[in-house]
Design a protein around this motif. Structure first.
Motif, PDB file in Angstrom:
ATOM      1  N   ALA A  55       0.811  -1.224   0.000  1.00 20.63           N
ATOM      2  CA  ALA A  55       0.000   0.000   0.000  1.00 20.63           C
ATOM      3  C   ALA A  55       0.841   1.270   0.000  1.00 20.63           C
ATOM      4  N   VAL A  56       2.166   1.154   0.084  1.00 22.70           N
ATOM      5  CA  VAL A  56       3.024   2.337   0.112  1.00 22.70           C
ATOM      6  C   VAL A  56       2.925   3.119  -1.194  1.00 22.70           C
ATOM      7  N   VAL A  57       3.039   2.427  -2.319  1.00 24.34           N
ATOM      8  CA  VAL A  57       2.969   3.108  -3.612  1.00 24.34           C
ATOM      9  C   VAL A  57       1.596   3.741  -3.832  1.00 24.34           C
ATOM     10  N   PRO A  58       0.476   3.033  -3.595  1.00 24.23           N
ATOM     11  CA  PRO A  58      -0.830   3.691  -3.720  1.00 24.23           C
ATOM     12  C   PRO A  58      -0.986   4.908  -2.817  1.00 24.23           C
ATOM     13  N   MET A  59      -0.446   4.853  -1.595  1.00 26.63           N
ATOM     14  CA  MET A  59      -0.534   6.012  -0.705  1.00 26.63           C
ATOM     15  C   MET A  59       0.220   7.188  -1.300  1.00 26.63           C
ATOM     16  N   ALA A  60       1.404   6.928  -1.819  1.00 26.77           N
ATOM     17  CA  ALA A  60       2.184   8.009  -2.438  1.00 26.77           C
ATOM     18  C   ALA A  60       1.452   8.580  -3.643  1.00 26.77           C
ATOM     19  N   ARG A  61       0.894   7.723  -4.473  1.00 24.90           N
ATOM     20  CA  ARG A  61       0.134   8.180  -5.641  1.00 24.90           C
ATOM     21  C   ARG A  61      -1.051   9.024  -5.224  1.00 24.90           C
ATOM     22  N   ALA A  62      -1.779   8.580  -4.199  1.00 22.11           N
ATOM     23  CA  ALA A  62      -2.964   9.310  -3.745  1.00 22.11           C
ATOM     24  C   ALA A  62      -2.583  10.676  -3.178  1.00 22.11           C
ATOM     25  N   LEU A  63      -1.496  10.732  -2.408  1.00 22.33           N
ATOM     26  CA  LEU A  63      -1.042  12.009  -1.858  1.00 22.33           C
ATOM     27  C   LEU A  63      -0.582  12.946  -2.974  1.00 22.33           C
ATOM     28  N   ALA A  64       0.139  12.403  -3.946  1.00 23.48           N
ATOM     29  CA  ALA A  64       0.629  13.228  -5.054  1.00 23.48           C
ATOM     30  C   ALA A  64      -0.521  13.780  -5.875  1.00 23.48           C
ATOM     31  N   GLU A  65      -1.513  12.951  -6.173  1.00 21.47           N
ATOM     32  CA  GLU A  65      -2.652  13.414  -6.975  1.00 21.47           C
ATOM     33  C   GLU A  65      -3.452  14.467  -6.221  1.00 21.47           C
ATOM     34  N   ALA A  66      -3.661  14.238  -4.909  1.00 23.50           N
ATOM     35  CA  ALA A  66      -4.398  15.214  -4.103  1.00 23.50           C
ATOM     36  C   ALA A  66      -3.641  16.539  -4.047  1.00 23.50           C
ATOM     37  N   ALA A  67      -2.321  16.481  -3.945  1.00 15.48           N
ATOM     38  CA  ALA A  67      -1.521  17.704  -3.914  1.00 15.48           C
ATOM     39  C   ALA A  67      -1.663  18.473  -5.221  1.00 15.48           C
ATOM     40  N   GLN A  68      -1.543  17.772  -6.332  1.00 17.89           N
ATOM     41  CA  GLN A  68      -1.669  18.439  -7.628  1.00 17.89           C
ATOM     42  C   GLN A  68      -3.049  19.055  -7.795  1.00 17.89           C
ATOM     43  N   TRP A  69      -4.078  18.340  -7.374  1.00 20.04           N
ATOM     44  CA  TRP A  69      -5.447  18.826  -7.529  1.00 20.04           C
ATOM     45  C   TRP A  69      -5.690  20.091  -6.722  1.00 20.04           C
ATOM     46  N   THR A  70      -5.072  20.177  -5.569  1.00 18.97           N
ATOM     47  CA  THR A  70      -5.286  21.340  -4.702  1.00 18.97           C
ATOM     48  C   THR A  70      -4.238  22.431  -4.909  1.00 18.97           C
ATOM     49  N   GLY A  71      -3.408  22.291  -5.931  1.00 15.68           N
ATOM     50  CA  GLY A  71      -2.453  23.334  -6.255  1.00 15.68           C
ATOM     51  C   GLY A  71      -1.194  23.323  -5.415  1.00 15.68           C
ATOM     52  N   CYS A  72      -0.875  22.176  -4.805  1.00 20.79           N
ATOM     53  CA  CYS A  72       0.346  22.062  -4.010  1.00 20.79           C
ATOM     54  C   CYS A  72       1.480  21.497  -4.871  1.00 20.79           C
ATOM     55  N   ASP A  73       2.702  21.932  -4.587  1.00 23.53           N
ATOM     56  CA  ASP A  73       3.850  21.406  -5.327  1.00 23.53           C
ATOM     57  C   ASP A  73       4.828  20.664  -4.424  1.00 23.53           C
ATOM     58  N   ASN A  74       4.395  20.408  -3.189  1.00 17.62           N
ATOM     59  CA  ASN A  74       5.242  19.664  -2.261  1.00 17.62           C
ATOM     60  C   ASN A  74       4.371  18.829  -1.335  1.00 17.62           C
ATOM     61  N   VAL A  75       4.898  17.686  -0.898  1.00 17.16           N
ATOM     62  CA  VAL A  75       4.211  16.811   0.060  1.00 17.16           C
ATOM     63  C   VAL A  75       5.192  16.442   1.156  1.00 17.16           C
ATOM     64  N   ILE A  76       4.794  16.639   2.394  1.00 11.76           N
ATOM     65  CA  ILE A  76       5.609  16.240   3.535  1.00 11.76           C
ATOM     66  C   ILE A  76       4.817  15.249   4.378  1.00 11.76           C
ATOM     67  N   ALA A  77       5.400  14.075   4.598  1.00 16.88           N
ATOM     68  CA  ALA A  77       4.794  13.081   5.480  1.00 16.88           C
ATOM     69  C   ALA A  77       5.493  13.180   6.839  1.00 16.88           C
ATOM     70  N   GLU A  78       4.793  13.717   7.838  1.00 21.32           N
ATOM     71  CA  GLU A  78       5.437  13.997   9.124  1.00 21.32           C
ATOM     72  C   GLU A  78       5.604  12.741   9.980  1.00 21.32           C
ATOM     73  N   ARG A  79       4.544  11.962  10.090  1.00 21.03           N
ATOM     74  CA  ARG A  79       4.599  10.775  10.955  1.00 21.03           C
ATOM     75  C   ARG A  79       3.985   9.608  10.187  1.00 21.03           C
TER      76      ARG A  79
END
Length: 418
Positions: free
Chosen positions: A374-398
């Motif tokens: 599920a690591v790759v799907p999580m990364a894909r989902a975070l990346a797509e959500a970031a792009q959709w909301t106009g973000c150009d960076n993703v930080i996973a804190e915990r």
């Protein structure tokens, strides 16, 4: 044993009166199809088609990455423009939706307006909701709407009486009561404020003239639930439309069965937590299942108000996922976070994330990944959500479990986020 969904339209099973038996996997797949997460056909028609299929999109004031009604469309359709989503829900002309009580306050297809008459009549019979209603104030609001056209509560004279957010003004109480009882309607919003109007101005005449009985209303609403879920038990019907309190209880199984049969639904048996359960299925969804029931699964983050997961008992039964919503839990006592979004991947809930946003950075404050796959799907989902909301960076804190933190960071970097 009865027939399985592989032979779902088997004539012998129908002839003997035996209910078709669906497996847990078949129930899950038929629901994902009905909800628009499995197969391209289920996503046709854009936002309008999506709303017609799920029958109700819940509204809520909380906005994290976006408001929930936007997230519901995004989860199914991908990176559709947010302005396009708003226009589809609330077009400037020729309304296609209205707002009313279903699972909660929801956007509903305008074609369903006549069949909420049962609920409107029930509310009117009570005489009030939680506020005491002044008929004089109601008449004043109606007079303003007749004379001046559609108006917000602010334009009518103010939404608040001066105290806390729930301390409504008399005008707001009257406007909401008129909305509850069908003497006013909301088919548009502006700046997140409801615009109140008169039904005969915005509801098509052919719908406004329909006067279905309570039994006809119930039958229609059960058909919308079955279409939205693919298959529904009595408890699923009650929760999806929040039918308690409108002269119907879960124990009224005979009445529910009569309404489901009148809607043309197919009786089936589905697995329950301790025993098999009687349920009713959408014939079109059963036909899809019998034809193979396959397609591409959507990988996405879900709003906690998404209709796929808003029924916590069904979500636990179907996915083995314990759904939590903790905005009103003190921060130090939260188990997962403020606005936990489940990860849907491969037709399963494979993790969750508590997101936030700072400038153009999507911050995943708390991430849980079910298993290495599920690591790759999580990364894909975070990346797509970031792009959709106009973000150009993703930080996973915990990240939990901690061994998945580095693989997740590496996959995000591979996708262009670091």
């Amino acid at each position: 044993m009865g027939e399985t969904a592989a032979t779902v339209l088997d004539d012998d099973a129908r002839a003997t009166g035996a209910d078709l038996q669906l497996s847990a996997d078949e129930v899950r797949r038929i629901t994902l199809y009905a909800q628009g997460f499995l197969g391209a056909v289920a996503r046709r028609g854009g936002v309008t088609g999506m709303l017609r299929r799920v029958s109700a999109v819940q509204l809520d004031t909380i906005s994290v990455l976006a408001r929930s009604h936007e997230l519901v469309a995004y989860a199914r359709l991908g990176a559709v423009g947010r302005d396009a989503v708003e226009r589809a829900y609330w077009p400037a002309r020729n309304p296609t939706t209205f707002e009313y009580w279903a699972h909660a306050a929801c956007i509903l297809p305008v074609a369903d307006w006549p069949y909420y008459a049962w609920r409107r009549r029930s509310i009117a019979a009570r005489g009030q909701r939680w506020h005491k209603v002044s008929e004089d104030a109601c008449e004043q609001v109606l007079g303003r709407l007749r004379d001046e056209g559609p108006l917000t509560a602010t334009q009518l004279g103010g939404a608040k009486a001066g105290g806390p957010w729930w301390d409504w003004s008399e005008v707001k109480i009257a406007a909401e009561w008129l909305l509850d009882t069908g003497r006013a309607v909301c088919v548009r919003r502006t700046g997140w404020r409801r615009i109140y109007d008169l039904p005969d101005r915005v509801i098509p005449a052919e719908l406004l003239g329909l006067e279905p009985t309570d039994a006809e209303c119930l039958s229609h609403l059960l058909s919308t639930v079955s279409r939205a879920l693919g298959v529904a038990t009595h408890a699923d019907f009650m929760e999806y439309q929040r039918l308690n309190g409108y002269g119907l209880q879960l124990r009224d199984s005979e009445r529910l069965d009569e309404a489901a049969a009148a809607a043309g639904l197919v009786p089936v048996t589905v697995p329950g937590a301790k025993r098999s359960l009687r349920a009713w299925a959408d014939p079109a969804a059963l036909a899809w299942l019998a034809a193979g029931g396959r397609g591409t699964h959507r990988t996405t983050l879900l709003s906690p108000f998404d209709s796929l997961v808003w029924d916590r008992k069904r979500t636990l039964r179907m996915f083995g996922y314990r759904h939590l919503f903790e905005p009103y839990v003190p921060k130090e006592k939260r188990e997962r976070g403020y606005f936990t979004m489940p990860l849907l991947a491969g037709g399963q809930i494979a993790g969750w994330v508590d997101p936030a946003r700072s400038g153009k950075t999507l911050i995943a404050r708390n991430v849980f990944v079910e298993k290495p796959a599920a690591v790759v799907p999580m990364a894909r989902a975070l990346a797509e959500a970031a792009q959709w909301t106009g973000c150009d960076n993703v930080i996973a804190e915990r990240v939990q479990p901690t061994p998945f933190a580095q693989p997740l960071a590496s996959e995000l970097a591979r996708l262009g986020f670091s």
